[in-house]
Design a protein around this motif. Structure first.
Motif, PDB file in Angstrom:
ATOM      1  N   ASP A 162       9.135  -7.487   3.055  1.00 24.44           N
ATOM      2  CA  ASP A 162       8.761  -6.446   2.083  1.00 24.44           C
ATOM      3  C   ASP A 162       7.261  -6.510   1.812  1.00 24.44           C
ATOM      4  N   ILE A 177       4.200   0.340  -5.200  1.00 29.64           N
ATOM      5  CA  ILE A 177       5.115  -0.802  -5.387  1.00 29.64           C
ATOM      6  C   ILE A 177       6.505  -0.296  -5.789  1.00 29.64           C
ATOM      7  N   ALA A 208      10.877  -9.087  -3.887  1.00 31.82           N
ATOM      8  CA  ALA A 208      10.433  -8.806  -2.518  1.00 31.82           C
ATOM      9  C   ALA A 208      10.669 -10.032  -1.641  1.00 31.82           C
ATOM     10  N   LEU A 249       4.470  -3.684   2.237  1.00 27.65           N
ATOM     11  CA  LEU A 249       3.705  -3.281   1.055  1.00 27.65           C
ATOM     12  C   LEU A 249       2.195  -3.293   1.371  1.00 27.65           C
ATOM     13  N   GLN A 276       8.143   1.269  -2.641  1.00 28.92           N
ATOM     14  CA  GLN A 276       8.454   0.311  -1.580  1.00 28.92           C
ATOM     15  C   GLN A 276       9.540  -0.677  -1.982  1.00 28.92           C
ATOM     16  N   LEU A 277       9.472  -1.149  -3.213  1.00 32.12           N
ATOM     17  CA  LEU A 277      10.413  -2.195  -3.618  1.00 32.12           C
ATOM     18  C   LEU A 277      11.591  -1.662  -4.424  1.00 32.12           C
TER      19      LEU A 277
END
Lengths: 412, 77
Positions: free
Chosen positions: B37, B10, B33, B41, B13-14
């Motif tokens: 997104d 997380i 997100a 994820l 990715q974010l």
């Protein structure tokens, strides 16, 4: 008709990121062509192993790491140029619906298509990135510039191969002239030096194969030229209605006075043999700008370094300018940066504006043995100081498309 | 162990720092997100844990805790 001036410039190019470095190298005759580094051309058995890649670009200035991973390079280049151009123009207060963005690309997210095709084949449809389409589509450069700066006027992408940049600038020019908007963020961007992109152009025999001497490969108007060299990068100009610029005390580089566009209607890729399309395009641009041929001091040529283009562009110039063709100066930026395809017209427009501003004409490098059919003054190998009041910038593209811009120094 | 991997993914990715993550955090409202997104994820979790998360399951996942609970059940930890 409302008048349009240039108030901001931004560039990402194979000879440098930022207008300052770009202009320094261009006027010094520095070549940005090298062996391709981003991938190994031998891995794909490419006959062409050289290109004008951007080498000094830092995307962390414009993107958070997570966004940087997703956004296509052609979008990144355009956004970086927009930041530079808008800062240069000092454009801080504006009516959002009176600012448009027209940034074109010839090919768009080719690298993303190649990468995601591989994902699809090797790992399946469920692994294809949800960001592939949004960040790979050709109008996302324009879209992201609007999003970052809050420009809410007309927003789209022009796609016309190697004439893209000039068409985008021409469209912005017309929208301001007519009164739809007061400011236009215009230009072109490209990042297509990929295995598939190089293979495609190489199959056409359009590219130089002078792999052993990359810096000598792009040699417009030279008798030993053997094709163009692919380049990448972007160019953005801020165009503005004259009074809008004057009211806010903006620095004015020059005026954009004329735009002409035609098509050869002759062949999918080859220019028509008598140069009629290019001739008419330049003629219409001059008429549009109420400029007489004898007033033109300089032509920033399309000058690709292909056997056909340089000969036929020369023919078209002679047809239009007659005796004056031998007096005016001509040069090709592509001798140093290669052919930036959809970004070419925009980057060359930036160079043309700098020529008017500084009175320096960048050279055509590698012009060692002029082609007898190319017998004009192409400013060979070294820049010249020359007061330029009126300059043309030519771009021609596959599909027979032609676009020409006319810039003029502001009268004091 | 599983929690640690989930937090790492997380975070990557974010672009959210790991110490800001906790089970009650909502992906969209709290962690910024958007729907794309979340798709990416979910893909990353599928890759990391070697599972398939069908769309109807993915739609129910709203918080970091939801992901951990779902994966624990799926992976059988």
């Amino acid at each position: 008709m409302r008048r349009v001036v240039v108030t901001g410039l931004g560039v990402v190019s194979p000879v440098g990121t930022g207008v300052k470095k770009f202009w320094e190298n261009l006027t010094k005759g520095v070549s940005g062509i090298d062996r391709i580094r981003r991938f190994d051309p031998d891995q794909f058995n490419l006959s062409v192993k050289i290109g004008g890649e951007v080498k000094d670009f830092d995307d962390s200035k414009y993107f958070e790491p997570k966004e940087a991973k997703r956004v296509s390079d052609f979008v990144k280049f355009a956004l970086a140029c927009a930041y530079e151009a808008i800062e240069d123009a000092n454009l801080k207060k504006f009516d959002p619906y009176r600012v448009g963005v027209i940034v074109g690309t010839g090919i768009g997210g080719l690298r993303d298509i190649e990468e995601q095709k591989e994902v699809l084949e090797k790992r399946g449809a469920r692994r294809v990135s949800p960001f592939f389409i949004p960040y790979g589509i050709s109008n996302m450069a324009s879209g992201l510039i609007a999003l970052r700066f809050g420009f809410k006027g007309p927003n789209y992408c022009v796609v016309s191969a190697c004439a893209t940049g000039n068409h985008a600038i021409g469209d912005g020019f017309r929208l301001i002239q007519k009164g739809d908007i007061d400011v236009a963020i215009v230009g072109g961007t490209e990042s297509a030096i990929t295995p598939l992109g190089v293979a495609g152009f190489a199959s056409m025999k359009a590219l130089s194969t002078r792999n052993e001497e990359p810096k000598k490969a792009s040699r417009p108007f030279d008798k030993d030229r053997d094709g163009f060299v692919m380049g990448e990068g972007a160019g953005i100009l801020v165009l503005e209605e004259l009074n809008h610029a004057l009211r806010r005390g903006a620095k004015i580089y020059c005026e954009l006075v004329g735009y002409g566009a035609t098509d050869d209607a002759y062949h999918i890729t080859a220019p028509c043999a008598d140069g009629e399309g290019a001739y008419m395009c330049m003629k219409l641009a001059l008429e549009d700008g109420k400029v007489k041929p004898e007033e033109v001091d300089y032509i920033n040529a399309h000058g690709t370094s292909t056997p056909l283009n340089d000969k036929i562009e020369t023919l078209a110039i002679k047809k239009l300018f007659k005796d004056h063709a031998y007096k005016l100066k001509i040069s090709s930026n592509k001798s140093m940066i290669g052919h930036l395809l959809g970004a070419a017209g925009a980057v060359e427009a930036v160079a043309t504006v700098k020529t008017i501003e500084t009175g320096v004409i960048p050279p055509t490098i590698n012009l060692e043995n002029p082609d007898p059919e190319c017998d004009l003054d192409y400013v060979p190998n070294e820049a010249v100081k020359y007061p330029v009041r009126v300059a043309l910038s030519n771009s021609f593209g596959f599909g027979g498309t032609n676009a020409c811009l006319v810039f003029r120094k502001m009268k004091d | 162990m599983l929690e640690e991997k989930v937090y790492q993914i997380i975070s990557d990715q974010l672009g959210v720092e790991k110490d800001k993550l906790s089970p009650d955090k909502k992906l969209i409202e709290d962690l910024g997100a958007d729907s794309l997104d979340v798709v990416e994820l979910i893909m990353a979790f599928e890759e990391e844990f070697g599972v398939e998360i069908p769309d109807e399951d993915a739609e129910k996942i709203q918080t970091v805790g939801d992901i951990i609970a779902y994966l624990k059940e799926k992976v059988g930890e």
